[in-house]
Write a protein that holds these residues in place. Structure first.
Motif, PDB file in Angstrom:
ATOM      1  N   ILE A  87     -36.819  -5.885 -36.495  1.00 32.53           N
ATOM      2  CA  ILE A  87     -37.448  -5.779 -35.174  1.00 32.53           C
ATOM      3  C   ILE A  87     -36.555  -4.988 -34.226  1.00 32.53           C
ATOM      4  CG2 ILE A  87     -38.152  -7.098 -33.138  1.00 32.53           C
ATOM      5  CD1 ILE A  87     -39.048  -9.325 -35.047  1.00 32.53           C
ATOM      6  N   ALA A  88     -35.248  -5.259 -34.262  1.00 28.30           N
ATOM      7  CA  ALA A  88     -34.307  -4.516 -33.409  1.00 28.30           C
ATOM      8  C   ALA A  88     -34.357  -3.024 -33.731  1.00 28.30           C
ATOM      9  CB  ALA A  88     -32.892  -5.055 -33.599  1.00 28.30           C
ATOM     10  N   ALA A  89     -34.452  -2.675 -35.019  1.00 32.83           N
ATOM     11  CA  ALA A  89     -34.502  -1.269 -35.425  1.00 32.83           C
ATOM     12  C   ALA A  89     -35.767  -0.595 -34.916  1.00 32.83           C
ATOM     13  CB  ALA A  89     -34.413  -1.161 -36.944  1.00 32.83           C
ATOM     14  N   ILE A  90     -36.903  -1.318 -34.954  1.00 35.88           N
ATOM     15  CA  ILE A  90     -38.167  -0.755 -34.462  1.00 35.88           C
ATOM     16  C   ILE A  90     -38.106  -0.518 -32.957  1.00 35.88           C
ATOM     17  CG2 ILE A  90     -40.619  -1.244 -34.127  1.00 35.88           C
ATOM     18  CD1 ILE A  90     -40.533  -2.786 -36.798  1.00 35.88           C
ATOM     19  N   VAL A  91     -37.597  -1.523 -32.222  1.00 33.88           N
ATOM     20  CA  VAL A  91     -37.467  -1.394 -30.761  1.00 33.88           C
ATOM     21  C   VAL A  91     -36.573  -0.212 -30.414  1.00 33.88           C
ATOM     22  CG1 VAL A  91     -36.593  -2.495 -28.662  1.00 33.88           C
ATOM     23  CG2 VAL A  91     -37.909  -3.830 -30.323  1.00 33.88           C
ATOM     24  N   TYR A  92     -35.472  -0.077 -31.158  1.00 26.49           N
ATOM     25  CA  TYR A  92     -34.530   1.014 -30.901  1.00 26.49           C
ATOM     26  C   TYR A  92     -35.175   2.369 -31.143  1.00 26.49           C
ATOM     27  CZ  TYR A  92     -30.360   3.950 -31.318  1.00 26.49           C
ATOM     28  OH  TYR A  92     -29.430   4.950 -31.158  1.00 26.49           O
ATOM     29  N   GLU A  93     -35.951   2.486 -32.202  1.00 20.86           N
ATOM     30  CA  GLU A  93     -36.555   3.771 -32.547  1.00 20.86           C
ATOM     31  C   GLU A  93     -37.608   4.204 -31.534  1.00 20.86           C
ATOM     32  OE1 GLU A  93     -35.782   6.032 -34.808  1.00 20.86           O
ATOM     33  OE2 GLU A  93     -34.048   4.783 -35.291  1.00 20.86           O
ATOM     34  N   VAL A  94     -38.345   3.259 -30.972  1.00 22.66           N
ATOM     35  CA  VAL A  94     -39.437   3.632 -30.060  1.00 22.66           C
ATOM     36  C   VAL A  94     -38.949   3.890 -28.638  1.00 22.66           C
ATOM     37  CG1 VAL A  94     -41.146   2.392 -31.427  1.00 22.66           C
ATOM     38  CG2 VAL A  94     -40.030   1.218 -29.521  1.00 22.66           C
ATOM     39  N   GLN A  95     -37.758   3.410 -28.275  1.00 20.43           N
ATOM     40  CA  GLN A  95     -37.279   3.672 -26.912  1.00 20.43           C
ATOM     41  C   GLN A  95     -36.862   5.138 -26.787  1.00 20.43           C
ATOM     42  OE1 GLN A  95     -34.090   0.859 -26.421  1.00 20.43           O
ATOM     43  NE2 GLN A  95     -32.533   2.248 -27.242  1.00 20.43           N
ATOM     44  N   GLU A  96     -37.031   5.672 -25.585  1.00 17.52           N
ATOM     45  CA  GLU A  96     -36.826   7.116 -25.380  1.00 17.52           C
ATOM     46  C   GLU A  96     -35.387   7.530 -25.604  1.00 17.52           C
ATOM     47  OE1 GLU A  96     -37.697  10.594 -22.014  1.00 17.52           O
ATOM     48  OE2 GLU A  96     -37.996   8.466 -21.523  1.00 17.52           O
ATOM     49  N   PHE A  97     -34.451   6.817 -24.978  1.00 19.83           N
ATOM     50  CA  PHE A  97     -33.043   7.154 -25.095  1.00 19.83           C
ATOM     51  C   PHE A  97     -32.315   6.089 -25.913  1.00 19.83           C
ATOM     52  CE2 PHE A  97     -34.346   8.953 -20.912  1.00 19.83           C
ATOM     53  CZ  PHE A  97     -34.245  10.286 -21.267  1.00 19.83           C
ATOM     54  N   GLY A  98     -31.060   6.384 -26.242  1.00 16.76           N
ATOM     55  CA  GLY A  98     -30.250   5.426 -26.973  1.00 16.76           C
ATOM     56  C   GLY A  98     -29.622   4.401 -26.056  1.00 16.76           C
ATOM     57  N   ASN A  99     -28.700   3.619 -26.580  1.00 13.04           N
ATOM     58  CA  ASN A  99     -27.978   2.614 -25.804  1.00 13.04           C
ATOM     59  C   ASN A  99     -26.633   3.177 -25.366  1.00 13.04           C
ATOM     60  OD1 ASN A  99     -30.116   0.918 -26.567  1.00 13.04           O
ATOM     61  ND2 ASN A  99     -29.014   0.226 -28.379  1.00 13.04           N
ATOM     62  N   MET A 100     -26.099   2.635 -24.290  1.00 11.69           N
ATOM     63  CA  MET A 100     -24.809   3.096 -23.783  1.00 11.69           C
ATOM     64  C   MET A 100     -23.700   2.216 -24.373  1.00 11.69           C
ATOM     65  SD  MET A 100     -25.683   5.667 -22.132  1.00 11.69           S
ATOM     66  CE  MET A 100     -24.427   6.310 -21.061  1.00 11.69           C
ATOM     67  N   PRO A 101     -22.849   2.783 -25.230  1.00 14.12           N
ATOM     68  CA  PRO A 101     -21.854   1.979 -25.965  1.00 14.12           C
ATOM     69  C   PRO A 101     -20.842   1.252 -25.087  1.00 14.12           C
ATOM     70  CG  PRO A 101     -22.077   4.182 -26.918  1.00 14.12           C
ATOM     71  CD  PRO A 101     -22.800   4.193 -25.615  1.00 14.12           C
ATOM     72  N   PHE A 102     -20.612   1.755 -23.872  1.00 12.22           N
ATOM     73  CA  PHE A 102     -19.581   1.150 -23.028  1.00 12.22           C
ATOM     74  C   PHE A 102     -20.068  -0.117 -22.319  1.00 12.22           C
ATOM     75  CE2 PHE A 102     -21.729   4.381 -20.438  1.00 12.22           C
ATOM     76  CZ  PHE A 102     -22.177   3.616 -19.373  1.00 12.22           C
ATOM     77  N   LYS A 103     -21.365  -0.412 -22.397  1.00 11.80           N
ATOM     78  CA  LYS A 103     -21.868  -1.606 -21.717  1.00 11.80           C
ATOM     79  C   LYS A 103     -21.270  -2.858 -22.353  1.00 11.80           C
ATOM     80  CE  LYS A 103     -26.159  -0.112 -19.578  1.00 11.80           C
ATOM     81  NZ  LYS A 103     -27.609  -0.390 -19.417  1.00 11.80           N
ATOM     82  N   PRO A 104     -20.922  -3.848 -21.551  1.00  8.76           N
ATOM     83  CA  PRO A 104     -20.218  -5.034 -22.091  1.00  8.76           C
ATOM     84  C   PRO A 104     -21.157  -6.005 -22.772  1.00  8.76           C
ATOM     85  CG  PRO A 104     -20.558  -5.293 -19.736  1.00  8.76           C
ATOM     86  CD  PRO A 104     -21.076  -3.915 -20.081  1.00  8.76           C
ATOM     87  N   ALA A 105     -20.632  -6.700 -23.781  1.00  7.47           N
ATOM     88  CA  ALA A 105     -21.385  -7.769 -24.426  1.00  7.47           C
ATOM     89  C   ALA A 105     -21.454  -8.991 -23.507  1.00  7.47           C
ATOM     90  CB  ALA A 105     -20.734  -8.140 -25.749  1.00  7.47           C
ATOM     91  N   GLN A 106     -20.449  -9.145 -22.668  1.00 12.03           N
ATOM     92  CA  GLN A 106     -20.450 -10.202 -21.657  1.00 12.03           C
ATOM     93  C   GLN A 106     -19.844  -9.651 -20.383  1.00 12.03           C
ATOM     94  OE1 GLN A 106     -17.790 -13.451 -22.611  1.00 12.03           O
ATOM     95  NE2 GLN A 106     -16.561 -12.150 -23.948  1.00 12.03           N
ATOM     96  N   LYS A 107     -20.329 -10.124 -19.272  1.00 14.35           N
ATOM     97  CA  LYS A 107     -19.859  -9.626 -17.988  1.00 14.35           C
ATOM     98  C   LYS A 107     -18.388  -9.971 -17.755  1.00 14.35           C
ATOM     99  CE  LYS A 107     -24.177  -9.599 -15.308  1.00 14.35           C
ATOM    100  NZ  LYS A 107     -24.827 -10.117 -14.076  1.00 14.35           N
ATOM    101  N   GLN A 108     -17.715  -9.104 -17.035  1.00 15.35           N
ATOM    102  CA  GLN A 108     -16.374  -9.395 -16.581  1.00 15.35           C
ATOM    103  C   GLN A 108     -16.444 -10.480 -15.509  1.00 15.35           C
ATOM    104  OE1 GLN A 108     -12.890  -8.256 -16.803  1.00 15.35           O
ATOM    105  NE2 GLN A 108     -12.781  -9.975 -15.392  1.00 15.35           N
ATOM    106  N   SER A 109     -15.667 -11.526 -15.674  1.00 20.39           N
ATOM    107  CA  SER A 109     -15.649 -12.597 -14.675  1.00 20.39           C
ATOM    108  C   SER A 109     -14.973 -12.091 -13.404  1.00 20.39           C
ATOM    109  CB  SER A 109     -14.905 -13.815 -15.215  1.00 20.39           C
ATOM    110  OG  SER A 109     -14.770 -14.790 -14.204  1.00 20.39           O
ATOM    111  N   MET A 110     -15.703 -12.109 -12.308  1.00 19.53           N
ATOM    112  CA  MET A 110     -15.165 -11.654 -11.021  1.00 19.53           C
ATOM    113  C   MET A 110     -14.803 -12.822 -10.116  1.00 19.53           C
ATOM    114  SD  MET A 110     -15.177  -8.428 -11.494  1.00 19.53           S
ATOM    115  CE  MET A 110     -14.915  -7.690  -9.878  1.00 19.53           C
ATOM    116  N   GLU A 111     -14.787 -14.018 -10.692  1.00 16.66           N
ATOM    117  CA  GLU A 111     -14.426 -15.198  -9.900  1.00 16.66           C
ATOM    118  C   GLU A 111     -12.983 -15.091  -9.428  1.00 16.66           C
ATOM    119  OE1 GLU A 111     -14.272 -20.081 -10.387  1.00 16.66           O
ATOM    120  OE2 GLU A 111     -14.959 -18.803 -12.036  1.00 16.66           O
ATOM    121  N   GLN A 112     -12.782 -15.170  -8.139  1.00 16.18           N
ATOM    122  CA  GLN A 112     -11.464 -15.100  -7.496  1.00 16.18           C
ATOM    123  C   GLN A 112     -10.740 -13.775  -7.795  1.00 16.18           C
ATOM    124  OE1 GLN A 112      -9.072 -18.646  -8.023  1.00 16.18           O
ATOM    125  NE2 GLN A 112     -10.865 -19.980  -8.002  1.00 16.18           N
TER     126      GLN A 112
END
Length: 470
Positions: free
Chosen positions: A200-225
């Motif tokens: 399913i992930a492969a199908i979704v990836y193929e139909v989207q117009e552009f690719g994914n941005m590799p630098f995007k984080p898997a988890q957000k940087q904690s900005m607490e304090q």
């Protein structure tokens, strides 16, 4: 990581396991002769215990003993971060890590039901699998030879359960002496579920117009304090930006053709096949004198470098004019040297060709090439190294982008990653922001905002990338 790399990493510990296996079996035959009547142990039980010990040696070896203690105190409690990372990078390497972590624990789940009939209960195997993998993760954390990750805990346990269901299916078929649908479905349920998920992930990836941005984080940087200090002016207007495409990105044919041409041009013999390590593809070569050469191609930006591991300590002068001509003729024949490239001699052994940077990639919307080629010459008729960093970009579209202020809000919300994550009490000072470009996973050259600044100390410079097409 490719199959050869996995096997190379496992081989030393497999050898240890074989030695242990031999020693234990020799010990068992001694036991059978002298102690079996007093303390009877069935052969099947002994075999299961022996295989579990050998499995444990391989697993502990590959997950901890083979690593340096560089991960002191690192914990990742973000569940499914491995999937997000694999999606953002659309990376076979990241996907292999997920699959490998599951396959690695399948023997545990398969052997436990054979060890004792009590272990044929699902809840018992589940608990034992959790205890074993949790112990391994804690050991990695305390030894500093790994990261405590919830994803690993999940995948190891799921892998063990997959082995359990597979073995229970076999046991049930043998016991009933006929093939029934229910145990077969249970045996293949977990691998089939993941196959469907990845499909399913492969199908979704193929139909989207552009690719994914590799630098995007898997988890957000904690900005607490974390204190963010802005020392530059941000603009609020939204605009449009040109999108370009580079057909050389993630294109195996490109590197295969270059490898064939290099071998022919410099009279080299290819050793082995195409190898993969993280985001790089590589070939190995050897010349008639036994000197080794390597060709490495980065799938993330389409650049490649060719080099030897045999460097002259006291190199004799190179014939620059002759070698320049040989290299230029070859690059032109392979359509690798743009006519507008500017040649210059950098020093007595280094020559290069440079392309001028486009003035405004955001609004020019014209095809362009950029980058450089650097060659380090030798006294032989082939360069010591050749770095090819030219990218050819075709204009394909124009898309709206967010404003600098919007990008800054994403930064403040922690939608980025740094090699050294920010800690509580840090001060992040932003001194500049520029619109630049980065390749996505389909080879599209897309606009991104790059914030530059420092953390705590002006000398500790950082760069933070935010997708301008969010």
């Amino acid at each position: 990581m490719d199959l050869i790399s996995v096997v190379s990493g496992l081989l030393p510990y497999v050898k240890y396991s074989v030695v242990i296996l031999i020693i234990l079996f020799v010990g068992y035959f001694v036991y059978r002769k002298f102690f079996y009547k007093q303390y009877p142990i069935r052969l099947s039980t002994f075999v299961c215990i022996t295989l579990l010990i050998c499995w444990a040696v391989v697993v502990v070896g590959i997950t901890t003993l083979s690593r340096p203690a560089n991960f002191t105190g690192q914990v990742n409690i973000s569940l499914f971060s491995g999937y997000i990372n694999a999606w953002n990078k659309w990376s076979l390497f990241e996907l292999q890590l997920i699959i490998f972590n599951m396959v690695m624990f399948m023997p545990l789940g398969a052997l436990l039901p054979l060890l004792h009939k009590k272990n044929r209960l699902f809840w018992r195997v589940l608990v034992l699998s959790l205890v074993v993998t949790l112990s391994l993760e804690v050991f990695q954390l305390l030894s500093g030879k790994g990261i405590f990750e919830l994803d690993d805990l999940l995948h190891n346990t799921v892998g063990s359960l997959a082995g359990y269901f597979f073995m229970m299916g076999i046991i049930e078929v043998i016991k009933q002496r006929k093939l029934k649908l229910a145990p077969v479905v249970r045996a293949i349920a977990i691998p089939l579920s993941f196959a469907v998920l990845f499909g399913i992930a492969a199908i979704v990836y193929e139909v989207q117009e552009f690719g994914n941005m590799p630098f995007k984080p898997a988890q957000k940087q904690s900005m607490e304090q974390v204190h963010v200090q802005l020392e530059t002016t941000l603009f609020d207007q939204k605009a449009g930006a040109c999108i370009y495409y580079n057909e050389d990105i993630r294109n195996k044919k490109v590197i295969k053709d270059i490898a064939h041409s290099i071998a022919k041009q410099f009279q080299l013999q290819q050793v082995g096949g195409l190898r993969r390590e993280s985001e790089n593809l590589s070939f190995a070569f050897v010349d008639a004198e036994g000197t080794n050469y390597s060709l490495s191609y980065s799938i993330t930006n389409g650049t490649w470098d060719w080099y030897t591991d045999h460097l002259d300590e006291n190199p004799s002068p190179a014939d620059i004019k002759q070698q320049r001509q040989l290299i230029e003729d070859w690059l032109k024949k392979e359509s690798l040297l743009p006519s507008e490239a500017i040649y210059q001699q950098q020093d007595e052994r280094t020559i290069r060709w440079d392309l001028a940077k486009p003035e405004n990639r955001q609004t020019a919307c014209e095809d362009f090439s950029e980058g450089m080629i650097i060659a380090t010459l030798s006294h032989q008729q082939k360069p010591e190294s050749l770095f090819y960093m030219i990218s050819n970009n075709e204009m394909v579209a124009k898309e709206p982008i967010i404003s600098q202020k919007d990008a800054y809000e994403a930064l403040v919300n922690g939608e980025f990653s740094l090699f050294n994550p920010l800690q509580k009490g840090d001060t992040l000072t932003i001194t500049d922001v520029q619109l630049t470009y980065a390749y996505d996973t389909k080879g599209y050259y897309r606009p991104v905002y790059e914030f530059t600044g420092s953390v705590n100390d002006p000398d500790f410079v950082v760069a933070i990338t935010i997708d301008a097409m969010q």
